[in-house]
Design a protein around this motif. Sequence first.
Motif, PDB file in Angstrom:
ATOM      1  N   SER A  41      26.591 -15.697 -11.239  1.00 39.07           N
ATOM      2  CA  SER A  41      25.142 -15.354 -10.819  1.00 39.07           C
ATOM      3  C   SER A  41      24.835 -13.959 -10.532  1.00 39.07           C
ATOM      4  O   SER A  41      25.762 -13.264 -10.155  1.00 39.07           O
ATOM      5  CB  SER A  41      25.245 -16.122  -9.516  1.00 39.07           C
ATOM      6  N   GLY A  42      23.635 -13.498 -11.140  1.00 35.70           N
ATOM      7  CA  GLY A  42      23.146 -12.279 -11.119  1.00 35.70           C
ATOM      8  C   GLY A  42      23.554 -11.364 -12.187  1.00 35.70           C
ATOM      9  O   GLY A  42      23.437 -10.128 -12.175  1.00 35.70           O
ATOM     10  N   THR A  58      17.375 -12.764 -17.250  1.00 38.99           N
ATOM     11  CA  THR A  58      16.668 -11.598 -17.504  1.00 38.99           C
ATOM     12  C   THR A  58      16.852 -11.380 -18.919  1.00 38.99           C
ATOM     13  O   THR A  58      15.950 -11.265 -19.620  1.00 38.99           O
ATOM     14  CB  THR A  58      17.307 -10.446 -16.807  1.00 38.99           C
ATOM     15  N   LYS A  78      21.704 -13.160 -16.958  1.00 38.55           N
ATOM     16  CA  LYS A  78      21.753 -14.342 -17.837  1.00 38.55           C
ATOM     17  C   LYS A  78      19.780 -14.488 -18.337  1.00 38.55           C
ATOM     18  O   LYS A  78      19.466 -14.511 -19.270  1.00 38.55           O
ATOM     19  CB  LYS A  78      22.385 -15.497 -17.649  1.00 38.55           C
TER      20      LYS A  78
HETATM   21  N1  LIG Z   1      11.782  -9.747 -11.005  1.00 39.37           N
HETATM   22  C1  LIG Z   1      12.841  -9.204 -10.821  1.00 39.37           C
HETATM   23  N2  LIG Z   1      12.597  -8.241  -9.591  1.00 39.37           N
HETATM   24  C2  LIG Z   1      13.661  -7.638  -9.005  1.00 39.37           C
HETATM   25  N3  LIG Z   1      15.142  -7.936  -9.216  1.00 39.37           N
HETATM   26  C3  LIG Z   1      14.972  -8.974 -10.055  1.00 39.37           C
HETATM   27  C4  LIG Z   1      14.348  -9.605 -10.830  1.00 39.37           C
HETATM   28  N4  LIG Z   1      14.366 -10.706 -11.461  1.00 39.37           N
HETATM   29  C5  LIG Z   1      15.901 -10.466 -11.406  1.00 39.37           C
HETATM   30  N5  LIG Z   1      16.146  -9.592 -10.473  1.00 39.37           N
HETATM   31  C6  LIG Z   1      17.556  -9.508 -10.086  1.00 39.37           C
HETATM   32  O1  LIG Z   1      18.288  -9.120 -11.288  1.00 39.37           O
HETATM   33  C7  LIG Z   1      19.634  -9.612 -11.133  1.00 39.37           C
HETATM   34  C8  LIG Z   1      19.931 -10.551 -12.255  1.00 39.37           C
HETATM   35  O2  LIG Z   1      19.155 -11.574 -12.193  1.00 39.37           O
HETATM   36  P1  LIG Z   1      19.350 -12.753 -13.345  1.00 39.37           P
HETATM   37  O3  LIG Z   1      18.264 -13.850 -12.931  1.00 39.37           O
HETATM   38  O4  LIG Z   1      19.144 -12.220 -14.600  1.00 39.37           O
HETATM   39  O5  LIG Z   1      20.747 -13.417 -12.858  1.00 39.37           O
HETATM   40  P2  LIG Z   1      21.346 -14.634 -13.620  1.00 39.37           P
HETATM   41  O6  LIG Z   1      22.743 -14.371 -14.304  1.00 39.37           O
HETATM   42  O7  LIG Z   1      20.225 -15.558 -14.454  1.00 39.37           O
HETATM   43  O8  LIG Z   1      21.769 -15.235 -12.370  1.00 39.37           O
HETATM   44  P3  LIG Z   1      21.794 -16.991 -11.943  1.00 39.37           P
HETATM   45  O9  LIG Z   1      23.117 -17.641 -12.549  1.00 39.37           O
HETATM   46  O10 LIG Z   1      21.788 -16.922 -10.271  1.00 39.37           O
HETATM   47  O11 LIG Z   1      20.398 -17.441 -12.412  1.00 39.37           O
HETATM   48  C9  LIG Z   1      19.902 -10.172 -10.010  1.00 39.37           C
HETATM   49  O12 LIG Z   1      20.451  -9.185  -9.024  1.00 39.37           O
HETATM   50  C10 LIG Z   1      18.290 -10.329  -9.483  1.00 39.37           C
HETATM   51  O13 LIG Z   1      18.239 -10.599  -8.117  1.00 39.37           O
END
Ligand SMILES: Nc1ncnc2c1ncn2[C@@H]1O[C@H](COP(=O)(O)OP(=O)(O)OP(=O)(O)O)[C@@H](O)[C@H]1O
Length: 358
Positions: A69-70, A75, A73
């Motif tokens: 998580s985080g 993004t 992915k």
């Molecule tokens: N629009 C935004 N503004 C600020 N921070 C963001 C934004 N979108 C994502 N983040 C931050 O970027 C980081 C990566 O987020 P992302 O959603 O891509 O992770 P993920 O791998 O998809 O996690 P998960 O498995 O929890 O869905 C996180 O710390 C998140 O808080």
Amino acid sequence: MTEDNVSPITTDVVMPKDVVYVSEDIVNTGIGVIIDVKNIYKYFGNLKVLNGISCSIGKGEKVAIIGPSGSGKSTLLRCMNLLEEPTYGEVWLDASVMTPVDPYLHKSILVKSNTYKKRMVEEIKTMLGKDEKDKLKYDDAVNLIDKTSLENLSEKVLIEIKSGDKLKKSEGAEFKKAVKDYKTRYGININKARQRVGMVFQHFNLFNNLTILQNMILSPIQLKLKTKEEATNKALKLLERIGLLDKKDEYPSKLSGGQKQRVAIARALVMDPEVMLFDEPTSALDPEMVGEVLSLIKDLANEGMTMVIVTHEMGFAREVANRVLFLDGGNIVEENTPEELFGNPKNERLKDFLSKVL
Ligand SMILES: Nc1ncnc2c1ncn2[C@@H]1O[C@H](COP(=O)(O)OP(=O)(O)OP(=O)(O)O)[C@@H](O)[C@H]1O
Ligand SMILES: [Mg+2]
């Protein structure tokens, strides 16, 4: 360019991650890569979420993205259809660049910048033992040293500019024109591009005030991709396929989570996308509904749909994907076939991750 290198874009220099260029001789082979992510960085303020990611999605490929998580992915996936615009880097769809042109990826553009020219003149002066204050124009300066020295120097200055992020807001008219010409040549209208890349989210994102059918035909009609009749016909066929034709006039609130997600997938398919992006399509579902959604995605995969799936369903990734990317800290840390990645992980962080989720 070798024959087996079918990517429309090749990096001709691969050095440290920051020093990647896009080749100037783009060859549209018509086969091969559909989405090409070129050295993208995404920053949210001070938060560095993607740190120089490059990956190509081949036509017909099924690529799974896994990671903690985080790790970035969602993004990354959102950058693939420009729901997020990368801070640096480019995303290509076929032979067109969807993002703004990133000058750092193009030598031919960088050398037009004032910063480059100024640094070159300074360096050449030093080489020739000239006084700093001597006036010397760039066009004249480059004629004062031999070709090999010039090439070496150019390479050094380019790396300095790239790794130091030295470009300024304004880099002169020639630079501006080079960027514009590139965009004119390879750019694509973002709405046109998005139509070709379908997206399905964790939380369905259906409009609750519209019926199922209305949800499905809204975008293709608004974007003038299809007439109302064409869109309706296609939507009805898809609803029949997923066994929800009788729900066409219901509102989303009347559907189960699994049904909503199948409608969301069908809604994306009305647009005839060339690629489907799935962001954890089953993680908001009750366990008994996961199967119906996964089986629909599996059917699409078997029919040859190109797809990128962010998922926590490791069994599914293993079964459906031909390639798995493991993301950690905004980097692709390991990438392999599912057999190898799950069966023989190499990276310590991947091993640790798998020990928790498998
Ligand atoms: N629009 C935004 N503004 C600020 N921070 C963001 C934004 N979108 C994502 N983040 C931050 O970027 C980081 C990566 O987020 P992302 O959603 O891509 O992770 P993920 O791998 O998809 O996690 P998960 O498995 O929890 O869905 C996180 O710390 C998140 O808080
Ligand atoms: Mg996510």
